[in-house]
Design an enzyme around this catalytic site. Structure first.
Site, PDB file in Angstrom:
ATOM      1  N   SER A  54       0.827  -1.053  -0.097  1.00 46.05           N
ATOM      2  CA  SER A  54       0.061  -0.007  -0.012  1.00 46.05           C
ATOM      3  C   SER A  54       0.944   1.159  -0.013  1.00 46.05           C
ATOM      4  CB  SER A  54      -0.846  -0.090   1.339  1.00 46.05           C
ATOM      5  OG  SER A  54      -1.458   1.388   1.497  1.00 46.05           O
TER       6      SER A  54
ATOM      7  N   TYR B 214      -1.526  -0.416  10.486  1.00 48.38           N
ATOM      8  CA  TYR B 214      -1.556  -0.752   9.402  1.00 48.38           C
ATOM      9  C   TYR B 214      -0.213  -0.264   8.370  1.00 48.38           C
ATOM     10  CZ  TYR B 214      -3.272  -1.120   4.228  1.00 48.38           C
ATOM     11  OH  TYR B 214      -3.772  -1.636   3.357  1.00 48.38           O
TER      12      TYR B 214
END
Length: 248
Positions: free
Chosen positions: A134, A147
């Site tokens: 990501s 995250y």
């Protein structure tokens, strides 16, 4: 026929990647925890003329991953998609259990699947490992500490593995998407709050799962001597992690 193993294949980016790779001529092996959802995706691929197999698998279960790998006769490509974000609390208020869960599925899941299939990838003579990270893997933001930490861990796996496999016939590719609207990612992050999950994408055209799947397929179908180390894919509206243009 070249075989691609895809984790997280029951929905979202994993399912879309399975369809795209089947369309590109791969036999795809879809894995995920939900066997019923895997069957639905497999039927769609078969209806389109693709070759597909499925296996219920929890990538955080090392023993199950090793048994699964032992049943695979051939593996030319592994696409580590299984992952997710859980919670938006700050570092000072986050539940360590959420961080542990993110680390286990994103980082250890990718590690265990890649380890288990690496001998077959090398044996193929032309293997490829894809790790889906990501833009959060290299940019921190408020409420995203756990995250970002997990995705950075995956980024480090890709970078380290590429060094360690130098001289072996295996490419290591990292795909880092920005904002992607799928049916489950934000819903899981906001713990089932559909309203808050939908607000993430208000006023902009986010990437779709198919957009990311197309990027994966492009990267893995380059000539064998071409390695796409890191491919960052964002929606036009997202100039950076912290700068997003939304329509009024």
């Amino acid at each position: 026929m070249r075989t691609a193993v895809i984790t997280g294949g029951s929905s979202g980016i994993g399912a879309a990647t399975g369809k795209a790779l089947a369309g590109a001529g791969f036999k795809v092996v879809l894995t995920a925890r939900r066997a019923d959802r895997l069957s639905e995706v497999a039927r769609e691929i078969e209806a389109a003329g693709g070759h597909v197999a499925t296996a219920a698998l929890d990538v955080t279960d090392q023993s199950a991953v090793e048994k699964f790998a032992g049943r695979i006769d051939r593996c030319d490509l592994v696409v580590n998609v299984a992952g997710g974000a859980f919670g938006t609390e700050t570092v000072s208020t986050a539940d360590p259990a959420d961080w542990r869960r993110m680390y286990e599925v994103n980082v250890l899941g990718s590690l265990q699947v890649t380890q288990a299939l690496l001998p077959k990838l090398i044996e193929s003579g032309d293997g490829t490992v894809v790790i889906l990270t990501s833009t959060a893997s290299f940019t921190a933001y408020e409420g995203g500490g756990g995250y970002s930490a997990a995705k950075h861990g995956q980024h480090v796996i890709a970078a380290t593995l590429r060094l360690e496999l130098s001289g072996h016939p295996v490419r290591v590719i990292e795909i880092a998407p920005g904002m992607v609207e799928t049916e489950e990612f934000s819903l899981n992050r906001y713990r089932g709050d559909a309203g808050r999950a939908a607000e993430v994408y208000d006023g902009l055209d986010a990437l779709t799962a198919a957009d990311v799947a197309e990027a994966v397929t492009w990267a893995v179908t380059r000539p064998s001597h071409v390695n796409v180390d890191l491919l960052v894919v964002r929606p036009l509206a997202q100039a950076a992690q912290h700068k997003v243009h939304r329509r009024a």
